[in-house]
Scaffold this motif. Structure first.
Motif, mmCIF file in Angstrom:
data_model
loop_
_atom_site.group_PDB
_atom_site.id
_atom_site.type_symbol
_atom_site.label_atom_id
_atom_site.label_comp_id
_atom_site.label_asym_id
_atom_site.label_seq_id
_atom_site.Cartn_x
_atom_site.Cartn_y
_atom_site.Cartn_z
ATOM 1 N N ILE A 188 -0.257 -5.483 -9.086
ATOM 2 C CA ILE A 188 -1.704 -5.459 -10.487
ATOM 3 C C ILE A 188 -3.066 -5.213 -10.258
ATOM 4 O O ILE A 188 -3.750 -4.591 -10.833
ATOM 5 C CB ILE A 188 -1.390 -7.151 -10.973
ATOM 6 N N SER A 189 -3.562 -5.852 -8.871
ATOM 7 C CA SER A 189 -4.720 -6.410 -8.647
ATOM 8 C C SER A 189 -5.759 -4.350 -8.408
ATOM 9 O O SER A 189 -6.432 -4.407 -8.513
ATOM 10 C CB SER A 189 -5.541 -7.064 -7.508
ATOM 11 N N ASP A 190 -4.312 -3.637 -8.079
ATOM 12 C CA ASP A 190 -4.931 -2.035 -6.601
ATOM 13 C C ASP A 190 -5.998 -2.287 -6.289
ATOM 14 O O ASP A 190 -7.020 -1.745 -6.729
ATOM 15 C CB ASP A 190 -5.668 -1.624 -8.232
ATOM 16 N N LEU A 191 -6.049 -2.928 -5.264
ATOM 17 C CA LEU A 191 -6.679 -2.972 -4.227
ATOM 18 C C LEU A 191 -7.170 -1.185 -3.904
ATOM 19 O O LEU A 191 -8.348 -1.063 -3.389
ATOM 20 C CB LEU A 191 -6.010 -3.388 -3.169
ATOM 21 N N LEU A 192 -6.672 -0.252 -3.952
ATOM 22 C CA LEU A 192 -6.756 1.508 -3.382
ATOM 23 C C LEU A 192 -7.520 1.259 -4.611
ATOM 24 O O LEU A 192 -8.942 2.698 -3.708
ATOM 25 C CB LEU A 192 -5.279 2.117 -3.580
ATOM 26 N N GLY A 193 -7.648 0.317 -5.491
ATOM 27 C CA GLY A 193 -8.635 1.462 -6.541
ATOM 28 C C GLY A 193 -10.333 0.732 -6.732
ATOM 29 O O GLY A 193 -11.081 1.254 -6.979
ATOM 30 N N ARG A 194 -10.215 -0.690 -5.752
ATOM 31 C CA ARG A 194 -11.367 -1.450 -5.353
ATOM 32 C C ARG A 194 -12.115 -0.341 -4.195
ATOM 33 O O ARG A 194 -12.839 -1.838 -3.545
ATOM 34 C CB ARG A 194 -10.831 -3.340 -5.731
ATOM 35 N N GLY A 195 -11.749 0.184 -3.736
ATOM 36 C CA GLY A 195 -12.228 0.139 -2.876
ATOM 37 C C GLY A 195 -11.873 0.423 -1.312
ATOM 38 O O GLY A 195 -11.908 0.387 -0.389
ATOM 39 N N VAL A 196 -10.985 -0.799 -0.953
ATOM 40 C CA VAL A 196 -9.993 -0.675 0.218
ATOM 41 C C VAL A 196 -9.233 0.120 -0.171
ATOM 42 O O VAL A 196 -7.961 0.930 -0.134
ATOM 43 C CB VAL A 196 -8.358 -1.906 -0.558
ATOM 44 N N SER A 197 -9.309 0.811 1.477
ATOM 45 C CA SER A 197 -8.721 1.636 2.302
ATOM 46 C C SER A 197 -7.356 1.334 2.661
ATOM 47 O O SER A 197 -6.477 0.678 2.487
ATOM 48 C CB SER A 197 -8.632 2.144 3.417
ATOM 49 N N ARG A 198 -5.720 3.083 2.342
ATOM 50 C CA ARG A 198 -4.995 2.684 2.421
ATOM 51 C C ARG A 198 -4.765 1.577 4.669
ATOM 52 O O ARG A 198 -3.865 0.672 4.800
ATOM 53 C CB ARG A 198 -4.436 4.157 2.794
ATOM 54 N N ASP A 199 -5.309 2.357 5.010
ATOM 55 C CA ASP A 199 -4.924 1.802 6.515
ATOM 56 C C ASP A 199 -5.755 0.343 6.389
ATOM 57 O O ASP A 199 -4.712 -0.031 7.302
ATOM 58 C CB ASP A 199 -6.277 2.543 7.575
ATOM 59 N N GLN A 200 -6.612 -0.358 5.856
ATOM 60 C CA GLN A 200 -6.967 -1.607 5.869
ATOM 61 C C GLN A 200 -5.862 -2.118 5.246
ATOM 62 O O GLN A 200 -4.744 -3.240 5.565
ATOM 63 C CB GLN A 200 -8.004 -1.257 4.984
ATOM 64 N N LEU A 201 -5.028 -1.357 4.429
ATOM 65 C CA LEU A 201 -4.322 -2.328 3.119
ATOM 66 C C LEU A 201 -2.921 -2.351 4.767
ATOM 67 O O LEU A 201 -2.136 -3.430 4.301
ATOM 68 C CB LEU A 201 -3.594 -1.297 1.901
#
Length: 219
Positions: A188-201
């Motif tokens: 729900i938070s969609d961190l990928l859409g908030r600038g967190v990279s896939r590698d960081q996630l």
């Protein structure tokens, strides 16, 4: 000897190029048309603020055509959740083939979050979660989907425990709801859409799963 076709040469269409979609294909196209329209309406006006008439208008369909596929807004939510469940089933199959439990779990979670982000599903999942707090039918739909996911994860992790690959920080019946709550929140938070990279996630998911599952290192 056949003449060599030059680049950009005109190709004569074959009979297969003009084949009409099958009845099943036409139905699938219509269903997807309704689901896309409903998502747009739910995000614009919320589940409570959306009427079936508005969905008809968004889809460009008559009420008779729409009700042929979906008798209610709840049935549309059911279809949205089922489509997501089918996508998850593919990810579960890949997870279960992984030689490392933690890596399989991380890959499955990362794929789910990426799919959710790329398809713009985070807002609709948030709307469904909110509506489930006041609508028993929506809650039952969500609980049914989550129960299936939990059962799949329970089997996967239980087998890993039996093989001695992991030593979870608490018993699985307590751990699984925690993991699912984390996953739902991340989707729900969609961190990928908030600038967190896939590698960081991926790094954070792996660290979290290692802390919770405590994989046993080879001697």
């Amino acid at each position: 000897m056949d003449e060599e076709r030059s680049p950009g040469a005109f190709e004569i269409p074959t009979e297969s190029d003009f084949q009409a979609p099958s009845r099943a294909e036409r139905r699938d196209q219509q269903v997807q048309r309704v689901l896309d329209a409903a998502k747009a309406c739910f995000l614009r006006s919320g589940f409570q603020g959306t009427s079936m008439q508005q969905i008809c208008a968004e889809a460009g369909m008559s009420p008779g055509a729409l009700y042929r596929y979906f008798p209610s807004k709840e049935s549309i939510i059911q279809a949205i959740c089922e489509a997501n469940r089918r996508q998850d089933a593919e990810k579960f199959a890949a997870m279960e083939k992984s030689s490392c439990v933690v890596e399989g779990f991380v890959a499955c979670g990362l794929d789910h979050l990426t799919f959710t982000h790329e398809n713009g599903n985070a807002p609709i999942f948030a709307e469904i979660a909110t509506e489930s707090l006041r609508n028993e039918t929506i809650r039952a739909i969500g609980d049914g989907c989550m129960a299936e996911v939990q059962d799949r994860f329970r089997t996967y992790l239980h087998q890993a425990v039996e093989r001695g690959e992991i030593d979870p920080i608490v018993e699985l019946d307590a751990l699984l709801p925690m993991i699912l709550a984390i996953g739902q929140g991340l989707a729900i938070s969609d961190l990928l859409g908030r600038g967190v990279s896939r590698d960081q996630l991926e790094i954070m998911l792996r660290a979290s799963m290692e802390a919770l599952l405590r994989p046993r290192r080879p001697a």
